[in-house]
Design a protein around this motif. Structure first.
Motif, mmCIF file in Angstrom:
data_model
loop_
_atom_site.group_PDB
_atom_site.id
_atom_site.type_symbol
_atom_site.label_atom_id
_atom_site.label_comp_id
_atom_site.label_asym_id
_atom_site.label_seq_id
_atom_site.Cartn_x
_atom_site.Cartn_y
_atom_site.Cartn_z
ATOM 1 N N VAL A 187 -27.363 -20.981 -14.268
ATOM 2 C CA VAL A 187 -26.186 -20.344 -14.867
ATOM 3 C C VAL A 187 -25.007 -21.310 -14.975
ATOM 4 N N LEU A 188 -25.232 -22.578 -14.678
ATOM 5 C CA LEU A 188 -24.164 -23.568 -14.722
ATOM 6 C C LEU A 188 -23.956 -24.047 -16.155
ATOM 7 N N ALA A 189 -22.697 -24.047 -16.590
ATOM 8 C CA ALA A 189 -22.378 -24.534 -17.930
ATOM 9 C C ALA A 189 -22.616 -26.045 -18.006
ATOM 10 N N GLU A 190 -22.679 -26.563 -19.217
ATOM 11 C CA GLU A 190 -23.061 -27.965 -19.431
ATOM 12 C C GLU A 190 -22.203 -28.931 -18.622
ATOM 13 N N ARG A 191 -20.901 -28.692 -18.555
ATOM 14 C CA ARG A 191 -20.010 -29.580 -17.813
ATOM 15 C C ARG A 191 -19.477 -28.926 -16.543
ATOM 16 N N GLY A 192 -20.202 -27.895 -16.104
ATOM 17 C CA GLY A 192 -19.782 -27.153 -14.928
ATOM 18 C C GLY A 192 -20.070 -27.865 -13.624
ATOM 19 N N ARG A 193 -19.530 -27.308 -12.534
ATOM 20 C CA ARG A 193 -19.706 -27.844 -11.185
ATOM 21 C C ARG A 193 -20.322 -26.789 -10.280
#
Length: 260
Positions: free
Chosen positions: A145-151
């Motif tokens: 569920v992490l976005a492409e540039r997420g942490r």
């Protein structure tokens, strides 16, 4: 669902905020999470808290302008959260639902986002999972569920193995929670990386409360391997929420991961 029924549940909810009150530690956590969310460069970052509990972190994070969705296995914890006046003030930025931090399907509740700029778990919540396999599922679910540039950010306690005797036992005074002096008895299972303990609280009126705790500790190198298997890599590791040097007595670490 993955849960330690004896060590986490409704029995914690009524006294959780008394045992673990707000304070400078929560403020430092929220400050750091705002900074991690900003790294995603999203115009309006969206965060997911795994194990949101009574909202000690999620509510002030929402007050800082971050949209937060929190999941927790214990409905009673969420009832305490929803009843807080501070939570009512941020209903436009804070949603919660019953969910299992090891099962991505329970993250996807109606109306909740499907991708997040920040996925986080604090206060070593991942250590409450029963074993390494469950922790690995948690890391895998977060990556999905992490976005492409997420942490993906985790606060994890480091065990003081030298605090146990030769038989793997420990008894100690751990402080005073409210008006209750508190003791701990604990047993170390080194091969399984598990500490089983009882927190014993003595109330002024003579009542004694015993709360069992299960803690499966997780070394940074093991967490790195779990993240790698989930398609992530570590970009930072700090001894707490601020940069610094690790020592033999460092009590916790904060690890930050991104998608490969």
């Amino acid at each position: 669902m993955t849960v330690n029924e004896q060590t986490y549940g409704a029995g914690w909810a009524a006294d959780y905020d008394m045992i673990f009150p707000d304070g400078p530690g929560v403020d430092a956590t929220v400050d750091a999470l705002v900074a991690y969310a900003a790294k995603s460069v999203a115009a309006e970052p969206v965060a997911l808290e795994l194990g949101v509990g009574t909202g000690r972190v999620a509510i002030p994070l929402a007050k800082r302008g971050i949209r937060v969705h929190g999941i927790d296995l214990e409905p009673t914890m969420l009832e305490v959260l929803r009843a807080k006046p501070a939570a009512v003030e941020v209903t436009d930025r804070l949603t919660v639902a019953v969910g299992d931090m090891t099962d991505v399907e329970t993250f996807l509740t109606p109306g909740a986002p499907t991708k997040y700029d920040l996925v986080y778990t604090v206060f070593t919540t991942i250590s409450a999972l029963p074993d390494g396999a469950a922790q690995k599922r948690c890391v895998q679910a977060a990556s999905q569920v992490l976005a492409e540039r997420g942490r993906f950010v985790l606060e994890v306690a480091l065990p003081r193995l030298d605090s146990f005797d030769g038989a793997g036992r420990r008894s100690r005074h751990v402080g005073k929670f409210g008006d209750s002096p508190t003791m701990e008895t604990a047993r170390l299972h080194l091969v399984d990386q598990v500490i089983e303990s009882e927190i014993v609280m003595f109330s002024p009126d003579g009542r004694v409360r015993v709360q069992p705790i299960h803690h499966r500790f997780l070394w940074p190198a093991e967490l790195d391997l779990m993240a790698e298997a989930a398609g992530m890599r570590r970009v930072s590791l700090t001894p707490g929420w601020k940069p610094g040097s690790f020592t033999p007595s460092t009590p916790l670490y904060v690890a930050e991961y991104v998608l490969v």
